[in-house]
Design a protein around this motif. Structure first.
Motif, mmCIF file in Angstrom:
data_model
loop_
_atom_site.group_PDB
_atom_site.id
_atom_site.type_symbol
_atom_site.label_atom_id
_atom_site.label_comp_id
_atom_site.label_asym_id
_atom_site.label_seq_id
_atom_site.Cartn_x
_atom_site.Cartn_y
_atom_site.Cartn_z
ATOM 1 N N HIS A 30 4.374 -2.755 -5.221
ATOM 2 C CA HIS A 30 5.721 -2.357 -4.798
ATOM 3 C C HIS A 30 6.515 -1.752 -5.960
ATOM 4 O O HIS A 30 7.293 -0.820 -5.766
ATOM 5 C CB HIS A 30 6.469 -3.548 -4.176
ATOM 6 C CG HIS A 30 6.686 -4.684 -5.116
ATOM 7 N ND1 HIS A 30 5.673 -5.546 -5.478
ATOM 8 C CD2 HIS A 30 7.784 -5.081 -5.797
ATOM 9 C CE1 HIS A 30 6.153 -6.438 -6.342
ATOM 10 N NE2 HIS A 30 7.433 -6.178 -6.557
ATOM 11 N N GLU A 31 6.297 -2.255 -7.168
ATOM 12 C CA GLU A 31 6.991 -1.703 -8.343
ATOM 13 C C GLU A 31 6.503 -0.293 -8.663
ATOM 14 O O GLU A 31 7.296 0.587 -9.005
ATOM 15 C CB GLU A 31 6.771 -2.608 -9.559
ATOM 16 C CG GLU A 31 7.402 -3.976 -9.432
ATOM 17 C CD GLU A 31 6.988 -4.924 -10.549
ATOM 18 O OE1 GLU A 31 6.355 -4.477 -11.539
ATOM 19 O OE2 GLU A 31 7.287 -6.122 -10.425
ATOM 20 N N ILE A 32 5.218 -0.064 -8.538
ATOM 21 C CA ILE A 32 4.641 1.263 -8.802
ATOM 22 C C ILE A 32 5.150 2.267 -7.774
ATOM 23 O O ILE A 32 5.519 3.389 -8.121
ATOM 24 C CB ILE A 32 3.102 1.183 -8.802
ATOM 25 C CG1 ILE A 32 2.632 0.319 -9.979
ATOM 26 C CG2 ILE A 32 2.481 2.577 -8.860
ATOM 27 C CD1 ILE A 32 1.175 -0.066 -9.938
ATOM 28 N N ILE A 33 5.205 1.855 -6.516
ATOM 29 C CA ILE A 33 5.702 2.744 -5.457
ATOM 30 C C ILE A 33 7.170 3.078 -5.687
ATOM 31 O O ILE A 33 7.586 4.228 -5.521
ATOM 32 C CB ILE A 33 5.469 2.108 -4.071
ATOM 33 C CG1 ILE A 33 3.966 2.061 -3.778
ATOM 34 C CG2 ILE A 33 6.222 2.865 -2.983
ATOM 35 C CD1 ILE A 33 3.593 1.221 -2.584
ATOM 36 N N ALA A 34 7.961 2.102 -6.104
ATOM 37 C CA ALA A 34 9.385 2.330 -6.357
ATOM 38 C C ALA A 34 9.611 3.253 -7.554
ATOM 39 O O ALA A 34 10.578 4.015 -7.581
ATOM 40 C CB ALA A 34 10.101 1.005 -6.568
ATOM 41 N N ALA A 35 8.719 3.208 -8.528
ATOM 42 C CA ALA A 35 8.904 3.959 -9.771
ATOM 43 C C ALA A 35 8.327 5.377 -9.729
ATOM 44 O O ALA A 35 8.570 6.166 -10.638
ATOM 45 C CB ALA A 35 8.277 3.196 -10.928
ATOM 46 N N ASN A 36 7.560 5.710 -8.679
ATOM 47 C CA ASN A 36 6.901 7.018 -8.596
ATOM 48 C C ASN A 36 7.208 7.685 -7.263
ATOM 49 O O ASN A 36 7.215 7.020 -6.226
ATOM 50 C CB ASN A 36 5.388 6.853 -8.754
ATOM 51 C CG ASN A 36 5.005 6.350 -10.128
ATOM 52 O OD1 ASN A 36 4.922 7.121 -11.067
ATOM 53 N ND2 ASN A 36 4.802 5.044 -10.259
ATOM 54 N N ASP A 37 7.445 8.996 -7.290
ATOM 55 C CA ASP A 37 7.796 9.723 -6.070
ATOM 56 C C ASP A 37 6.672 9.737 -5.048
ATOM 57 O O ASP A 37 6.904 9.552 -3.857
ATOM 58 C CB ASP A 37 8.189 11.167 -6.402
ATOM 59 C CG ASP A 37 9.523 11.242 -7.112
ATOM 60 O OD1 ASP A 37 10.348 10.322 -6.935
ATOM 61 O OD2 ASP A 37 9.742 12.218 -7.853
ATOM 62 N N ASN A 38 5.450 9.987 -5.485
ATOM 63 C CA ASN A 38 4.301 10.109 -4.588
ATOM 64 C C ASN A 38 3.186 9.190 -5.059
ATOM 65 O O ASN A 38 2.755 9.274 -6.205
ATOM 66 C CB ASN A 38 3.792 11.551 -4.557
ATOM 67 C CG ASN A 38 4.837 12.513 -4.043
ATOM 68 O OD1 ASN A 38 5.413 12.309 -2.991
ATOM 69 N ND2 ASN A 38 5.093 13.560 -4.799
ATOM 70 N N VAL A 39 2.722 8.336 -4.142
ATOM 71 C CA VAL A 39 1.677 7.371 -4.483
ATOM 72 C C VAL A 39 0.644 7.359 -3.356
ATOM 73 O O VAL A 39 1.003 7.335 -2.181
ATOM 74 C CB VAL A 39 2.255 5.948 -4.660
ATOM 75 C CG1 VAL A 39 1.159 4.942 -4.978
ATOM 76 C CG2 VAL A 39 3.338 5.929 -5.743
ATOM 77 N N VAL A 40 -0.638 7.375 -3.736
ATOM 78 C CA VAL A 40 -1.723 7.170 -2.779
ATOM 79 C C VAL A 40 -2.541 5.992 -3.286
ATOM 80 O O VAL A 40 -2.920 5.944 -4.457
ATOM 81 C CB VAL A 40 -2.601 8.430 -2.619
ATOM 82 C CG1 VAL A 40 -3.759 8.153 -1.658
ATOM 83 C CG2 VAL A 40 -1.775 9.609 -2.111
ATOM 84 N N VAL A 41 -2.797 5.046 -2.387
ATOM 85 C CA VAL A 41 -3.469 3.795 -2.756
ATOM 86 C C VAL A 41 -4.816 3.703 -2.051
ATOM 87 O O VAL A 41 -4.919 3.993 -0.857
ATOM 88 C CB VAL A 41 -2.612 2.575 -2.343
ATOM 89 C CG1 VAL A 41 -3.298 1.273 -2.737
ATOM 90 C CG2 VAL A 41 -1.222 2.665 -2.932
ATOM 91 N N GLN A 42 -5.838 3.299 -2.804
ATOM 92 C CA GLN A 42 -7.103 2.925 -2.195
ATOM 93 C C GLN A 42 -7.172 1.409 -2.222
ATOM 94 O O GLN A 42 -7.221 0.796 -3.288
ATOM 95 C CB GLN A 42 -8.314 3.492 -2.937
ATOM 96 C CG GLN A 42 -9.625 3.002 -2.319
ATOM 97 C CD GLN A 42 -10.886 3.534 -2.989
ATOM 98 O OE1 GLN A 42 -10.841 4.471 -3.759
ATOM 99 N NE2 GLN A 42 -12.013 2.914 -2.673
ATOM 100 N N TYR A 43 -7.141 0.809 -1.032
ATOM 101 C CA TYR A 43 -7.368 -0.627 -0.907
ATOM 102 C C TYR A 43 -8.874 -0.828 -0.775
ATOM 103 O O TYR A 43 -9.513 -0.212 0.079
ATOM 104 C CB TYR A 43 -6.672 -1.185 0.333
ATOM 105 C CG TYR A 43 -5.173 -1.211 0.236
ATOM 106 C CD1 TYR A 43 -4.525 -2.269 -0.393
ATOM 107 C CD2 TYR A 43 -4.397 -0.199 0.789
ATOM 108 C CE1 TYR A 43 -3.136 -2.319 -0.473
ATOM 109 C CE2 TYR A 43 -3.012 -0.230 0.710
ATOM 110 C CZ TYR A 43 -2.386 -1.296 0.090
ATOM 111 O OH TYR A 43 -1.021 -1.338 0.015
#
Length: 104
Positions: free
Chosen positions: A11-24
Motif C-alpha cells: 500500500h505504501e508503494i502504491i501511494a508513493a508511485n503514480d503507476n504500479v503493476v504487481v505480480q502476486y
C-alpha cells in the motif's frame, strides 16, 4: 523499476508511485516462475511504471489490495487506486494490462 516485497507494505508503494503493476505469486507456483522473467522484462521497457513482485502467501495485507484467488495474478494501480487485474500465464494478456496503465 522492479521491486520484490520484503515486508507487507505494498500500500505504501502504491501511494508513493503514480503507476504500479504487481505480480502476486508464490514459490511453489510454476506459472509464476514462467511469468517472472517476462514481468521483469516489461519493467525494463516501461520506465514510468513501478513493477512489484509480491509473495501472496507471505504478505496478506498486500494481497488484500486485489482479488487474488489464483496465481499468478497481475494487478494494475494508477494514481493510488486499483485499476484492473488479470489472472494469467499468457504474456500478451499481461502486456494488455500494462497498456491500460500506460494508455497504449
Amino acid at each position: 523499476m522492479i521491486l520484490e516485497l520484503e515486508k507487507d507494505n505494498l500500500h505504501e508503494i502504491i501511494a508513493a508511485n503514480d503507476n504500479v503493476v504487481v505480480q502476486y505469486s508464490a514459490g511453489w507456483c510454476g506459472n509464476c516462475r514462467i511469468m517472472k522473467p517476462k514481468f521483469k522484462k516489461e519493467a525494463t521497457t516501461n520506465e514510468n511504471i513501478t513493477f512489484v513482485i509480491a509473495d501472496a502467501e507471505k504478505f496478506p495485507e498486500s494481497r488484500k489490495l486485489a482479488t487474488v484467488d489464483n496465481l499468478p495474478t497481475f494487478a494494475a494501480f494508477a494514481g493510488g487506486k486499483f485499476k484492473n487485474q488479470v489472472q494469467t500465464n499468457k504474456y500478451n494478456v499481461l502486456k494488455d494490462l500494462i497498456g491500460e496503465v500506460t494508455g497504449n
